[in-house]
Design a protein around this motif. Sequence first.
Motif, mmCIF file in Angstrom:
data_model
loop_
_atom_site.group_PDB
_atom_site.id
_atom_site.type_symbol
_atom_site.label_atom_id
_atom_site.label_comp_id
_atom_site.label_asym_id
_atom_site.label_seq_id
_atom_site.Cartn_x
_atom_site.Cartn_y
_atom_site.Cartn_z
ATOM 1 N N PRO A 1 0.804 -1.226 0.000
ATOM 2 C CA PRO A 1 0.000 0.000 0.000
ATOM 3 C C PRO A 1 0.834 1.273 0.000
ATOM 4 N N LEU A 2 1.954 1.264 0.733
ATOM 5 C CA LEU A 2 2.782 2.477 0.793
ATOM 6 C C LEU A 2 3.398 2.781 -0.564
ATOM 7 N N LEU B 1 2.144 2.014 -3.477
ATOM 8 C CA LEU B 1 1.080 2.561 -4.337
ATOM 9 C C LEU B 1 0.797 4.021 -3.986
ATOM 10 N N LEU B 2 0.710 4.285 -2.694
ATOM 11 C CA LEU B 2 0.434 5.631 -2.201
ATOM 12 C C LEU B 2 1.461 6.631 -2.717
ATOM 13 N N ILE B 3 2.729 6.286 -2.536
ATOM 14 C CA ILE B 3 3.811 7.205 -2.910
ATOM 15 C C ILE B 3 3.863 7.374 -4.421
ATOM 16 N N MET C 1 1.470 7.069 -6.633
ATOM 17 C CA MET C 1 0.358 7.873 -7.159
ATOM 18 C C MET C 1 0.512 9.340 -6.789
ATOM 19 N N ARG C 2 1.074 9.608 -5.628
ATOM 20 C CA ARG C 2 1.228 10.999 -5.212
ATOM 21 C C ARG C 2 2.259 11.709 -6.084
ATOM 22 N N LEU C 3 3.248 10.959 -6.532
ATOM 23 C CA LEU C 3 4.302 11.556 -7.353
ATOM 24 C C LEU C 3 3.883 11.715 -8.817
ATOM 25 N N SER C 4 2.681 11.229 -9.157
ATOM 26 C CA SER C 4 2.208 11.367 -10.541
ATOM 27 C C SER C 4 1.854 12.807 -10.855
ATOM 28 N N ASN D 1 -5.151 13.318 -6.958
ATOM 29 C CA ASN D 1 -4.301 14.467 -6.642
ATOM 30 C C ASN D 1 -5.006 15.799 -6.831
ATOM 31 N N TYR E 1 -5.411 14.355 -0.342
ATOM 32 C CA TYR E 1 -4.997 13.178 -1.102
ATOM 33 C C TYR E 1 -5.292 11.913 -0.295
ATOM 34 N N ARG F 1 -2.154 1.094 -10.518
ATOM 35 C CA ARG F 1 -1.865 1.500 -9.142
ATOM 36 C C ARG F 1 -3.163 1.872 -8.422
#
Lengths: 190, 196
Positions: free
Chosen positions: A180-181, A183-185, A187-190, B98, B124, B141
Amino acid sequence: MFTKLRAIHLCTAMFSLVFLVMYGVSAVQMGHTKWFTMKPAVTTRDLPVTPGLTNARDAARELMVRHHLRGELQSVDVRAAELRFRIVRPGTVYEAAYTPASGMARVKTNTAGFMGMLNRIHHVNGLWHEWMLLNVWGALVGLISMGLFLLGATGLYLWFKNRRERLIGVVLLAIGTMAPLGLLISMRLS
Amino acid sequence: MNALIKKLHTYAGLLTWVNLAVYGIAGFGSALQSAPDRRGAMVVQRQLPFAAPPNATDRQVAERAVAALGMTLATPVHDFVIKHDSGGNLWLDLWDVNGPRKVTFDETAGIMHVEERRNRLWNYVDNLHATTAALKSDDWRMQGWAWYNEFAMWCLGGMILSGLYLWLSARPAHRWAQASLAAGTAVFALMWCITR
């Protein structure tokens, strides 16, 4: 230490139990809307209000004081011949259309069922509301959230102290962290 | 039986602790959230070269624009994001975890204008906490998170039931636990009755 933290884990869970059940059940309802019937009960009535009011807030306040409508003012819509607004609290929505000329307010009351009420409580947020009970709910949300952190932290400790479960626990913890972490990271960096 | 239930309770927690932390962060952030009129958002405006084929449909333009922006998290492109202004010009009302992006097109100049409102970290996390298997995403993802979060949601239910069982089977006379349960239930019931 172990005994104390186990007691903290237990008592935190017990205090939070009903709230967690509320969040869990309402989460299932929101994730699977077709499993539940969410139709509110609707009634309509005409209520007398002081004529000539030009401010929705004044009309709403009078409905609250004189006719005991409880909740928070929302969604004000000013039209030529009437003021439309909502008075909202978890589980109940009053849709009011006030006519200044006649001094009457047509109030449509939407009352949610049990699942609807759970759904609305799940969405309560903030400590800025004019209606104090919503702030109390908001504070409880914060408290139960801290309880979740405490449950997680004490739970991790209790697991670690159980030597027999350590090896498989490390594997599961690695999966439960990296998947999960990651995936989280990502997607946030997208 | 007790040992098995304790194992399952522990394993569920180890597998889903990140999701539970996400729920906690979402809840805590929700409690501290500002009033709607005070919520600022970081707005970024930019222009990118974009030329759609002359005979392209609105959907084709939308999908090319989404691809050009790299917004895989916003796929598949739904009909409701394809909009037109009062002059009939195409614009896109895109959204992913986002934040939202509004895209308009200047066919003459061959560019697209993008107005992006990037969510703060709490928003988020809040979006992610509400994402379950009901979501169908073309981004692996996003879909992976949706399934894992669905799994975590059911694990939470399992941990509640198993935790209750473990208490009642091992320490039902624990006074502090009884008092905590009574207090939490009373607070909830009181708030429910007053609010209702």
